[in-house]
Scaffold this active site. Structure first.
Site, PDB file in Angstrom:
ATOM      1  N   TYR B 106       0.846  -1.196   0.000  1.00 38.66           N
ATOM      2  CA  TYR B 106       0.000   0.000   0.000  1.00 38.66           C
ATOM      3  C   TYR B 106       0.873   1.235   0.000  1.00 38.66           C
ATOM      4  O   TYR B 106       2.080   1.162   0.278  1.00 38.66           O
ATOM      5  CB  TYR B 106      -0.957  -0.005   1.214  1.00 38.66           C
ATOM      6  N   CYS B 107       0.288   2.370  -0.334  1.00 37.89           N
ATOM      7  CA  CYS B 107       1.000   3.647  -0.203  1.00 37.89           C
ATOM      8  C   CYS B 107       0.014   4.682   0.343  1.00 37.89           C
ATOM      9  O   CYS B 107      -0.768   4.355   1.203  1.00 37.89           O
ATOM     10  CB  CYS B 107       1.656   4.089  -1.514  1.00 37.89           C
ATOM     11  N   GLY B 108       0.062   5.914  -0.176  1.00 36.50           N
ATOM     12  CA  GLY B 108      -0.780   6.959   0.405  1.00 36.50           C
ATOM     13  C   GLY B 108      -2.259   6.776   0.134  1.00 36.50           C
ATOM     14  O   GLY B 108      -3.104   7.251   0.882  1.00 36.50           O
TER      15      GLY B 108
END
Lengths: 164, 149
Positions: B106-108
């Site tokens: 995942y990221c932002g």
């Protein structure tokens, strides 16, 4: 007055103008190279600035490095140097404004100025650097008279060798 | 001056055309008008992430920067920023002999493409069970606030 005169003569000296023109040309070609090869990473760097709307980021990441590249080549060759130095002036003004705004907002992000994965964060030195390049571009725009450009070189070669 | 502006505009148009053409031929993965590249990896929802957190053996990867990771991350996630992927990967011990382990990246969230880029790198390294949580940290935080509130 004589100091100002000397300074003016130094700044408008055709060799100095040519050196600045070539320097800016090489700088922009070099700056564009990594961004052309890795537009996805450059898009990531642009999005970190949080200035452009989402739909424009990828397009910007694809187009901007090519503008830098072509303008850089034009400056190096001296072909259409007035228009290319004008374009460089616009780009540098834009970059200076963006860096200034980013510094004011306190964002701790990578510059993305000379490529991606450089680990070069935005700082006051980045702003000062850009202002310096901006002044160089101003000087080239106003003072370049077409000395040492590809067109004049070709004309000279033609004159020396009419058979060509 | 008009001539200069006209020629400068022409240079921009020619450069843009070159750039778009080059992108179409050599970088087909970057979509011009879409910030988020299409995911070719299985996506997991927020609810699935909550369930997976309880399971042992699932590795969570946070693809954001080191600074963002330090401010907060999903419990147990390993930080693997896209721009420092190789170093982070080799330093992460859960990855040694973990080619078949389930990995969720995942990221932002929202318009962040880092999770997909890291997922691609993991796949290239031979990992066969890579998924992405596109909602990312933004979605996770929103959920945490909802649960507490």
């Amino acid at each position: 007055m004589s100091i100002l005169n000397s300074l003016w003569r130094f700044l408008t000296n055709r060799y100095i103008v040519t050196i600045f023109r070539l320097f800016l040309g090489v700088l922009f070609v070099w700056a564009s190279w990594d961004k052309i090869l890795h537009p996805d990473q450059f898009a990531e760097a642009i999005s970190n600035y949080k200035l452009l709307p989402n739909f424009a980021i990828n397009l910007f990441a694809v187009v901007l490095p090519w503008i830098e590249f072509v303008t850089g080549l034009l400056l190096i060759s001296g072909f259409q140097s007035k228009s290319s130095s004008f374009l460089i002036l616009c780009l540098l003004t834009f970059f200076t404004l963006v860096i200034g705004i980013t510094l004011l907002r306190g964002l701790d992000i990578e510059c993305g100025c000379f490529g991606t994965n450089q680990g070069r964060k935005i700082a006051l030195t980045t702003l000062i650097e850009d202002i310096f390049f901006l002044l160089m571009a101003l000087q080239v725009f106003f003072c370049d008279k077409g000395f040492f450009n590809i067109a004049s070189l070709l004309i000279k070669i033609r004159t020396l060798n009419p058979k060509l | 001056m008009k001539k200069v502006i006209y020629k400068a505009t022409l240079i921009c148009i020619i450069s843009a055309t070159l750039g778009i053409t080059y992108n179409m031929i050599f970088n087909p993965g970057i979509h011009l008008l879409s910030r988020q590249p299409k995911s070719s990896y299985p996506e997991v929802s927020l609810e699935e992430v909550k369930v997976k957190l309880e399971e042992k053996g699932v590795i969570f990867i946070d693809a954001r920067t080191k600074e963002e990771f330090a401010k907060g991350h999903i419990n147990g996630a390993i930080n693997m920023p896209y721009n420092n992927f190789e170093i982070a990967y080799h330093q992460a011990t859960p990855f040694h002999n973990a080619i078949e382990k389930e990995i969720i990246v995942y990221c932002g969230g929202g318009d962040c493409p880092s999770s997909l880029l890291v997922a691609e790198n993991l796949t290239l390294l031979g990992h066969t069970n890579v998924k992405v949580f596109l909602g990312g940290w933004a979605s996770w935080v929103k959920n945490q606030i909802k649960e507490k509130g």
